[in-house]
Design an enzyme around this catalytic site. Sequence first.
Site, PDB file in Angstrom:
ATOM      1  N   ARG A 166     -18.254  68.357  99.315  1.00  0.00           N
ATOM      2  CA  ARG A 166     -18.534  68.934  98.004  1.00  0.00           C
ATOM      3  C   ARG A 166     -19.889  69.652  98.049  1.00  0.00           C
ATOM      4  O   ARG A 166     -20.815  69.209  98.731  1.00  0.00           O
ATOM      5  CB  ARG A 166     -18.601  67.772  97.021  1.00  0.00           C
ATOM      6  CG  ARG A 166     -18.825  68.136  95.571  1.00  0.00           C
ATOM      7  CD  ARG A 166     -17.594  68.644  94.955  1.00  0.00           C
ATOM      8  NE  ARG A 166     -17.647  68.639  93.496  1.00  0.00           N
ATOM      9  CZ  ARG A 166     -16.914  69.448  92.753  1.00  0.00           C
ATOM     10  NH1 ARG A 166     -16.085  70.309  93.312  1.00  0.00           N
ATOM     11  NH2 ARG A 166     -16.967  69.375  91.451  1.00  0.00           N
TER      12      ARG A 166
ATOM     13  N   THR B 111      -8.946  76.849  92.635  1.00  0.00           N
ATOM     14  CA  THR B 111      -9.093  75.890  93.699  1.00  0.00           C
ATOM     15  C   THR B 111      -7.856  76.040  94.548  1.00  0.00           C
ATOM     16  O   THR B 111      -6.945  76.751  94.189  1.00  0.00           O
ATOM     17  CB  THR B 111      -9.215  74.501  93.040  1.00  0.00           C
ATOM     18  OG1 THR B 111     -10.327  74.541  92.178  1.00  0.00           O
ATOM     19  CG2 THR B 111      -9.356  73.381  94.020  1.00  0.00           C
TER      20      THR B 111
ATOM     21  N   GLY C 188      -6.460  73.146  89.661  1.00  0.00           N
ATOM     22  CA  GLY C 188      -6.155  73.127  88.227  1.00  0.00           C
ATOM     23  C   GLY C 188      -7.206  72.463  87.363  1.00  0.00           C
ATOM     24  O   GLY C 188      -6.909  72.024  86.252  1.00  0.00           O
TER      25      GLY C 188
HETATM   26  O1  DON Z   1     -13.830  70.132  91.373  1.00  0.00           O
HETATM   27  C1  DON Z   1     -13.285  70.372  90.315  1.00  0.00           C
HETATM   28  O2  DON Z   1     -12.822  69.514  89.588  1.00  0.00           O
HETATM   29  C2  DON Z   1     -13.136  71.810  89.874  1.00  0.00           C
HETATM   30  N1  DON Z   1     -14.217  72.591  90.401  1.00  0.00           N
HETATM   31  C3  DON Z   1     -11.811  72.330  90.305  1.00  0.00           C
HETATM   32  C4  DON Z   1     -11.562  73.730  89.798  1.00  0.00           C
HETATM   33  C5  DON Z   1     -10.161  74.127  89.817  1.00  0.00           C
HETATM   34  O3  DON Z   1      -9.281  73.401  90.203  1.00  0.00           O
HETATM   35  C6  DON Z   1      -9.859  75.474  89.263  1.00  0.00           C
HETATM   36  N2  DON Z   1      -8.524  75.833  89.597  1.00  0.00           N
HETATM   37  N3  DON Z   1      -7.615  76.206  89.074  1.00  0.00           N
END
Ligand code: DON
Length: 570
Positions: free
Chosen positions: A104, A380, A472
């Site tokens: 991360r 993502t 998501g």
């Molecule tokens: O890590 C997370 O929870 C978010 N940054 C994820 C972002 C995400 O899944 C956007 N996609 N559709």
Amino acid sequence: MRSRRFFFIFLLLANLLSGQKAWVGAEYTATKTAEGERGMVVAPHPLASAIGAEVLRQGGNAMDAAVAVQLAIAVVYPRAGNVGGGGLLVIRTQNGETDALDYREKAPLAAFRDMYLDSIGNVVPRLSQEGHLAAGVPGTVAGLIEAHRKYGRLPFKALIDPAIELARKGFSISEGEAARLNSFQEAFRRNNTLPNPFIKPLKWKAGDRLVQKELAAVLLRIRSRGEAGFYEGKTADLIVKEMQRGNGIITHEDLKNYRPQWRKPVAGQYKGYRVISMPPPSSGGIALLQMLKMVAPYDMAQYGIHSKEAVHLMAEAERRAYADRAEYLGDTDFYRVPTDSLLAAGYLQQRMADFNKMQASHSKALSAGKFKLNKESFETEHTSVVDAEGNAVSVTTTLNSNYGCKVVVAGAGFFLNNEMDDFSVKPGVPNQFGLVGNEANAIHPGKRMLSSMTPTIVEKDGELFMVLGAPGGSTIITAVFQVLLNVVAFNLDLESAVNAGRFHHQWLPDHILVEEGALSPEVRKGLEDMGHSLQSVKYMAVVKAIQRLPGGRLIGVGDPRNPDDDAEAE
Ligand code: DON
């Protein structure tokens, strides 16, 4: 996993030298469901899954394929694929050992708690979402190299070569990518200098060739110098220069100090299944296990999928898990997350004590659960891989929003993430996904922001059963929860389980988001009569899943919600 290494190095090199690869210059179509005996890759782009399947064919293991796919996605799926972002990965080896890698992004050393507030303490709109200040220190390159060092079999160079080739020679973009590139042109212009590989005077269209020479050069530096090819030297210089141009705060020291972290997965039982998932800094694993345990006492099959009773029960479990998320979850290197207490059977039973089968709870009146703290310590992408030996990798990576903070590192050709928005920038103020947080997820230099990414692996009777995960945002956790229950509680086949309409409750705001067409008018009315407020959305998370059937046959399913999702058998 390394025993046959040298034989496969030979095979792969021979193959690479043998001429045109299937993925270069290829027209491609996405396959939603694939079946195979020996291995399976489900990824968000057909060119990436083709590379993953080829790596398996050449004798690479699941980790090799996952790493090659991530590197390819960094090229062919720029809205989410990333060397400028981060990710979370869960592996289960053929022997049943499990491990989790946290790569991360981190808050830069110059970050501070109130950095997105103005002088009177209000959140400055979009400051944590767009532009240089929104970027966390990228973790992907260090993460992929570390994942490969511990579990890979083929040489890293062989895994990065296809991505370099795709970046250098270019590839035809899909309709989905063209549409997204077009919709962000203005934001790209606001945040970048010209020329820029993603900015075009005329509209992008499906079939246009995207050539990324500068990104190819970055990948080549990683190929020859490993981590140092990104976190030091020319690439690092370009990142820091870009930061200085746009008042960003990532420094050479931030880059040089970045390290991924091996963590112990969280795991728990749902009926006959063992669910293995990502621990903090993800909230996904803990929330998923909480929700599964909260619904476990009920006979879901008897209620039926998408019945009023099942949706009510699941939404109430979701509400309670997300309330706990907001209060207790954050980076365990900085905050004492009470994982054991949150997953204790007694606590979860008590958490559902006020569940009323006939009536919705109200989030205003329902805060995080209470217990004595003890001393325990919308872009993502996800890829699921299983190899012939039964090793499984579930990995979700992200830039956060589409194209991250919209800043392309000049001279390096890749987007930076806007992951800083996943912190709670001010207690109680929702982020772009409507999620709120508190002290546990406050900004601190070097801290990792809380994630909802939920890379998950499921066992049945001690054997591999499923691999799944999704992009998501906040809806990832409930999507994994529902697809899993669709298979293990509602007895759907995997394709129907992934395709089935979904719903989502995240405590605040106090409503159930429902995908269009997911629930019948009668069920919607029934839920409203119970006191639920319903809001329609087109679609939420995009699940990529693999199921291992008795006897070992593998089914891979990509989600129709992303036209580019692709399942490919070895
Ligand atoms: O890590 C997370 O929870 C978010 N940054 C994820 C972002 C995400 O899944 C956007 N996609 N559709």
